[in-house]
Scaffold this active site. Structure first.
Site, mmCIF file in Angstrom:
data_model
loop_
_atom_site.group_PDB
_atom_site.id
_atom_site.type_symbol
_atom_site.label_atom_id
_atom_site.label_comp_id
_atom_site.label_asym_id
_atom_site.label_seq_id
_atom_site.Cartn_x
_atom_site.Cartn_y
_atom_site.Cartn_z
ATOM 1 N N ASP A 54 0.843 -1.203 0.000
ATOM 2 C CA ASP A 54 0.000 0.000 0.000
ATOM 3 C C ASP A 54 0.874 1.247 0.000
ATOM 4 O O ASP A 54 0.498 2.281 0.560
ATOM 5 C CB ASP A 54 -0.968 0.004 1.188
ATOM 6 C CG ASP A 54 -2.079 1.050 1.044
ATOM 7 O OD1 ASP A 54 -2.290 1.535 -0.085
ATOM 8 O OD2 ASP A 54 -2.716 1.384 2.051
ATOM 9 N N ALA A 109 -3.885 10.843 3.197
ATOM 10 C CA ALA A 109 -3.502 9.577 3.824
ATOM 11 C C ALA A 109 -2.606 8.791 2.879
ATOM 12 O O ALA A 109 -2.937 8.616 1.710
ATOM 13 C CB ALA A 109 -4.746 8.771 4.169
#
Length: 345
Positions: free
Chosen positions: A247, A263
């Site tokens: 990720d 984020a």
């Protein structure tokens, strides 16, 4: 000098972005990883096979000369996704999975699914043809605390979906809780989970103690220490249902260091060094190849890579840049808060 040779790893959850950012970050992945599942949450998102084909071509053009890297493409599931297009993408070999973002769950997810009944025809077709669904496993309703979103998603969305479509193959991406680990372990079939590098290293204190640290802010957000320890136990266990999905999510610093920051944590450049440290800490270096190189391909029905990489433990700490410079701007590199001595040779 201590060393470890393993099959070349893959990254089963990666954000490459597009344009100047893509060109600036892809080399950090293609140097070490043979393949990666590419996230489709661009602006606009990758929603059709034509979109995926065009994006794949842009990725291939950006790979540094001499690197061998295969992008594995995904589609962004919407309430308007066409089942025939999804099936054609799988048949052609272009599409490896479809990504479910609950609307508003993370970066560029506003076009995600709100009414799951509208997505059921596509999900039913995916179950029929054996195409995996990758899920961002968080609810987004405002009455659920952000630290409880994963557990609530399992209870209210994922378990009902799997009861309705037990033959659908589901990857719970970037799990962050003991609840996620236990749920995957309790399943008999058709469920696995990816785990990020940073969730093995940080808990929520890294974000909040001593001031707000925007470069440790990601979604799903890091949780309590008990959850981090559960993730480490799962990742280092050798259990075939758990595998690496970094990720890694680059944002330029001005978008992180502001009143409402994005984020995402950028880990592609030092993931293998971080993982070797973690697995050595857990006396599980012999399980690193399973987590990074074997379990993911097995889950997605692919052969492991024939090539190998060698990690070497050096006496002096390995120096990684604090930031990388891209055509889009500077991107801060994940700092694990301990010296890294393992290096890809």
């Amino acid at each position: 000098m201590k060393s470890l040779t393993l099959r070349r790893p893959d990254d089963w959850h990666l954000h490459l972005r597009d344009g100047a950012m893509l060109e600036g970050v892809i080399g950090d992945t293609s140097r070490h990883f043979a393949r990666a599942i590419i996230m489709p949450n661009l602006v606009p998102p990758v929603v059709t096979t034509a979109d995926a084909s065009a994006y794949r071509e842009r990725i291939l053009k950006a790979i540094p000369e001499g690197d061998r890297f295969e992008p594995l493409m995904t589609l962004y599931l919407t309430e308007d996704t066409v089942a025939d297009d999804v099936e054609e993408g799988k048949k052609s070999g272009l599409i490896t999975a479809v990504k479910l973002y609950p609307a508003g769950a993370t970066t560029n997810s506003h076009g995600g699914v709100r009414d799951f009944n509208k997505a059921m025809p596509v999900l039913e077709r995916m179950a029929k043809i054996g195409l995996p669904l990758c899920v961002h496993g968080e609810v987004t309703t405002p009455d659920v605390d952000i630290f409880d979103r994963e557990k609530a998603f399992i209870d209210t969305v994922l378990e009902p979906l799997r009861q309705r479509l037990p033959e659908l193959k589901v990857t719970m991406e970037h799990i962050t809780t003991r609840d996620g680990v236990d749920y995957i372990k309790s399943s008999n079939a058709n469920l696995a989970g990816s785990i990020t590098t940073h969730h093995l290293i940080i808990n929520r204190n890294a974000i909040l103690v001593g001031g707000i640290k925007p470069h440790y802010y990601c979604l799903p957000v890091a949780k309590r220490e008990e959850h981090r320890l559960a993730l480490r136990a799962a990742a280092t266990s050798g259990d075939a249902r758990f595998f690496l999905g970094t990720d890694s999510a680059p944002h330029v610093d001005p978008l992180k260091e502001c009143a409402c920051g994005c984020a995402g944590i950028y880990t592609s450049i030092n993931t293998m060094s971080c993982l070797a440290h973690v697995f050595e800490d857990e006396n599980a270096l012999d399980k690193l190849e399973a987590f990074a190189s074997l379990n993911g391909p097995a889950w997605y029905g692919l052969a492991p890579n024939d090539e190998t990489i060698t990690l070497v433990k050096r006496e002096e700490a390995v120096a990684f840049p604090e930031k990388i410079e891209t055509g889009a701007g500077p991107v801060t590199v994940f700092d694990p808060m301990f010296p890294l001595h393992w290096d890809v040779n």
